[in-house]
Design a protein around this motif. Structure first.
Motif, PDB file in Angstrom:
ATOM      1  N   MET A   1       0.771  -1.273  -0.095  1.00 36.98           N
ATOM      2  CA  MET A   1      -0.032   0.076   0.080  1.00 36.98           C
ATOM      3  C   MET A   1       0.863   1.282   0.159  1.00 36.98           C
ATOM      4  O   MET A   1       0.668   2.283  -0.720  1.00 36.98           O
ATOM      5  N   GLU A   2       2.097   1.182   0.884  1.00 38.26           N
ATOM      6  CA  GLU A   2       2.852   2.318   0.711  1.00 38.26           C
ATOM      7  C   GLU A   2       3.299   2.429  -0.507  1.00 38.26           C
ATOM      8  O   GLU A   2       3.510   3.954  -1.008  1.00 38.26           O
ATOM      9  N   ALA A   3       3.738   1.551  -1.195  1.00 41.13           N
ATOM     10  CA  ALA A   3       4.367   1.788  -2.740  1.00 41.13           C
ATOM     11  C   ALA A   3       3.245   2.429  -3.543  1.00 41.13           C
ATOM     12  O   ALA A   3       3.549   3.252  -4.520  1.00 41.13           O
ATOM     13  N   PRO A  41     -10.770   8.256  -3.425  1.00 39.53           N
ATOM     14  CA  PRO A  41      -9.344   7.971  -2.433  1.00 39.53           C
ATOM     15  C   PRO A  41      -9.442   9.604  -1.809  1.00 39.53           C
ATOM     16  O   PRO A  41      -8.581  10.533  -2.259  1.00 39.53           O
ATOM     17  N   PHE A  42      -9.962   9.794  -0.954  1.00 43.70           N
ATOM     18  CA  PHE A  42     -10.260  10.933   0.244  1.00 43.70           C
ATOM     19  C   PHE A  42      -8.849  11.214   0.598  1.00 43.70           C
ATOM     20  O   PHE A  42      -8.330  12.374   0.872  1.00 43.70           O
ATOM     21  N   TRP A  43      -7.982  10.269   0.612  1.00 48.48           N
ATOM     22  CA  TRP A  43      -6.780  10.422   1.273  1.00 48.48           C
ATOM     23  C   TRP A  43      -5.803  11.082   0.344  1.00 48.48           C
ATOM     24  O   TRP A  43      -4.497  11.462   0.998  1.00 48.48           O
ATOM     25  N   VAL A  96     -12.029   4.678   7.880  1.00 50.95           N
ATOM     26  CA  VAL A  96     -12.539   3.365   7.682  1.00 50.95           C
ATOM     27  C   VAL A  96     -11.589   2.549   6.406  1.00 50.95           C
ATOM     28  O   VAL A  96     -11.765   1.443   6.300  1.00 50.95           O
ATOM     29  N   ASP A  97     -10.982   3.522   5.712  1.00 49.28           N
ATOM     30  CA  ASP A  97     -10.179   3.254   4.588  1.00 49.28           C
ATOM     31  C   ASP A  97      -8.647   2.883   5.234  1.00 49.28           C
ATOM     32  O   ASP A  97      -8.044   3.959   5.332  1.00 49.28           O
ATOM     33  N   GLU A  98      -8.319   1.847   4.905  1.00 48.11           N
ATOM     34  CA  GLU A  98      -6.759   1.326   5.592  1.00 48.11           C
ATOM     35  C   GLU A  98      -5.859   2.215   4.701  1.00 48.11           C
ATOM     36  O   GLU A  98      -4.846   2.572   5.268  1.00 48.11           O
ATOM     37  N   MET A  99      -6.217   2.484   3.393  1.00 45.71           N
ATOM     38  CA  MET A  99      -5.234   3.251   2.533  1.00 45.71           C
ATOM     39  C   MET A  99      -5.078   4.538   3.102  1.00 45.71           C
ATOM     40  O   MET A  99      -4.054   5.176   3.086  1.00 45.71           O
ATOM     41  N   ALA A 100      -6.155   5.233   3.425  1.00 44.25           N
ATOM     42  CA  ALA A 100      -5.823   6.592   4.143  1.00 44.25           C
ATOM     43  C   ALA A 100      -4.983   6.677   5.477  1.00 44.25           C
ATOM     44  O   ALA A 100      -4.078   7.511   5.487  1.00 44.25           O
ATOM     45  N   LEU A 101      -4.912   5.366   6.248  1.00 37.55           N
ATOM     46  CA  LEU A 101      -4.052   5.245   7.533  1.00 37.55           C
ATOM     47  C   LEU A 101      -2.563   5.333   6.847  1.00 37.55           C
ATOM     48  O   LEU A 101      -1.619   5.809   7.364  1.00 37.55           O
ATOM     49  N   VAL A 102      -2.479   4.633   5.865  1.00 38.34           N
ATOM     50  CA  VAL A 102      -0.972   4.550   5.121  1.00 38.34           C
ATOM     51  C   VAL A 102      -0.556   5.867   4.473  1.00 38.34           C
ATOM     52  O   VAL A 102       0.515   6.324   4.960  1.00 38.34           O
ATOM     53  N   ASN A 107       2.401  10.980   5.406  1.00 37.88           N
ATOM     54  CA  ASN A 107       2.562  12.134   5.473  1.00 37.88           C
ATOM     55  C   ASN A 107       3.267  12.888   6.901  1.00 37.88           C
ATOM     56  O   ASN A 107       3.626  13.954   6.926  1.00 37.88           O
ATOM     57  N   ALA A 108       2.352  12.004   7.678  1.00 37.49           N
ATOM     58  CA  ALA A 108       2.962  12.607   8.950  1.00 37.49           C
ATOM     59  C   ALA A 108       4.521  12.501   9.203  1.00 37.49           C
ATOM     60  O   ALA A 108       5.178  13.356   9.901  1.00 37.49           O
ATOM     61  N   GLU A 109       5.088  11.303   8.769  1.00 34.65           N
ATOM     62  CA  GLU A 109       6.531  11.368   9.003  1.00 34.65           C
ATOM     63  C   GLU A 109       7.304  12.397   7.884  1.00 34.65           C
ATOM     64  O   GLU A 109       8.374  12.775   8.607  1.00 34.65           O
TER      65      GLU A 109
END
Length: 208
Positions: A1-3, A41-43, A96-102, A107-109
């Motif tokens: 997912m990160e890639a 993809p709201f993220w 609710v979207d796992e991709m959003a947390l990725v 982004n946080a990092e």
């Protein structure tokens, strides 16, 4: 997912919140098709409501400084990152979207902060937080019907609740109080315009 996130987004300074760098996509439709998800993809975009809340928090850091903050429907993590930069003790980024947390973690990092990720639908619950933030969550009728009681429960539980909304038709303004108003630049590909009037609201006190 990160890639996947890195491949289909580019790191950019957020125009209305230049303190925050986000990975942003060029266009929503092609990326949505690639994800195969039922929701956009709201993220991958800095939505107007989130930009408004992030701007307010960074301009008024006392509202989150030293406090436990919960970012509902965090998407890219913009609001959560702003809260962390403003001195929050802890920030839970929930979607609710796992991709959003990725995406939010990446982004946080990039912004030198850390978030506590939570992949969950919490709308039927009451969260343990001193501040609850939500950007652009009144985008359709069903979401509005689910999120409004959640926000009012959080307020009744003692939390400061702030929600950003760019004049979506489903926010019941008679049950909220205006905190701040902005003219927020947005991608034309998302909204069909380049600027959206955006208001930060808090739930109004319950009338007896």
């Amino acid at each position: 997912m990160e890639a996947f996130v890195r491949q289909h987004t580019t790191a950019r300074t957020t125009e209305f919140v230049p303190e925050v760098v986000l990975r942003v996509a060029e266009d929503v439709t092609p990326l949505w098709e690639l994800t195969g998800a039922s929701e956009p993809p709201f993220w991958a975009f800095p939505w107007a409501g989130g930009q408004g809340v992030a701007r307010y928090v960074l301009d008024n850091p006392h509202v989150v400084a030293g406090k436990r903050v919960f970012d509902l429907a965090c998407g890219s993590g913009l609001v959560a990152i702003a809260a962390a930069l403003a001195g929050a003790a802890t920030v839970t980024a929930c979607d609710v979207d796992e991709m959003a947390l990725v995406a939010a973690r990446i982004n946080a990092e990039a912004n030198g902060v850390s978030l506590a990720p939570l992949v969950a639908d919490v709308l039927a619950t009451t969260v343990d937080a001193e501040v609850v933030l939500a950007g652009d969550v009144f985008y359709d009728k069903d979401m509005a019907a689910a999120v409004e009681p959640f926000l009012h429960r959080a307020t009744a539980n003692g939390a400061l609740v702030l929600v950003g909304d760019p004049s979506r038709p489903y926010l019941p303004k008679d049950r909220f109080e205006r905190v701040a108003a902005y003219e927020v630049p947005v991608p034309r590909s998302l909204e069909g315009v380049t600027v959206l009037p955006t208001t930060v609201w808090r739930p109004a006190p319950t009338r007896c």
